[in-house]
Structure formats: structure tokens, C-alpha cells
Design a protein around this motif. Structure first.
Motif: not given
Length: 115
Positions: A80-93
């Protein structure tokens, strides 16, 4: 409680390493073993590798002092940490199904670390 906090720190450091790997490999050609080894020596990937070495040392310290059955489930929180960070930093859906999966993981870690 101290070991749980160290497990959480270790998990956050691992997730940070994953984010650095992503940043360091973005836009790079990684089509051969030589290119992968060459990538190891770029600054960001090298920092990520050093971070992973440090987390391995911390993990060994944690395992020497706490049951693996308590420590290891906490490592699942890296997802969940990586998923949330990927959303914030890489703008992944992040789809609703992925959020549901993350909720299951978090709930599972909560259950697994009780008692």
C-alpha cells in the motif's frame, strides 16, 4: 512496540528504495544484463541499492529480536505504501479494485499482528 516501529521503518525504507528504482530506471533502456549492471552505477539506483543493503541489515536486527510471525506480515505494508506513493509521485491511476486489494492487505496485517 519498539520492534513494530522498527518493522514499519524497515517497510518504509524498502518502499522508498522501490520508488528510487522506478525513478532511476525511467526512460532507460534495460534490454540486456550489461544494461542492468550499468544501471546499478547510476546515482539514484546506486542509492536505492545502498538503501536496500541498509534495510537488509535492519531486517536481520529485527529478526534477531522478534518472532518472524510478527515481523514479516508488517512487510506486506510495502504494497500500500508503494501504491499510494506511485499515485502521488508518478500520477498513476489506482483502480477501485486495487484499493480494495490494499484494504484487504492492511486489514490482514492488522489481524496477523494481533496476539
Amino acid at each position: 512496540m519498539k520492534m513494530t516501529l522498527l518493522c514499519l521503518l524497515n517497510t518504509c525504507l524498502m518502499a522508498t528504495g522501490q520508488m528510487l528504482f522506478k525513478i532511476g530506471s525511467a526512460g532507460k533502456a534495460v534490454n540486456s544484463l550489461f544494461e542492468i549492471v550499468k544501471l546499478f552505477f547510476t546515482p539514484i539506483v546506486f542509492i536505492a541499492l545502498c538503501l536496500y543493503a541498509a534495510t537488509t541489515g535492519l531486517w536481520l536486527f529485527i529478526l534477531s529480536r522478534t518472532p518472524m510471525s510478527h515481523a514479516y506480515p508488517i512487510q506486506a505494508l510495502a504494497f500500500p505504501i508503494v501504491l499510494f506513493a506511485s499515485m502521488l509521485f508518478f500520477h498513476e491511476h489506482i483502480s477501485g479494485v486495487k484499493w480494495l486489494g490494499i484494504a484487504v492487505i492492511v486489514f490482514g496485517v492488522f489481524i496477523a499482528t494481533r496476539g
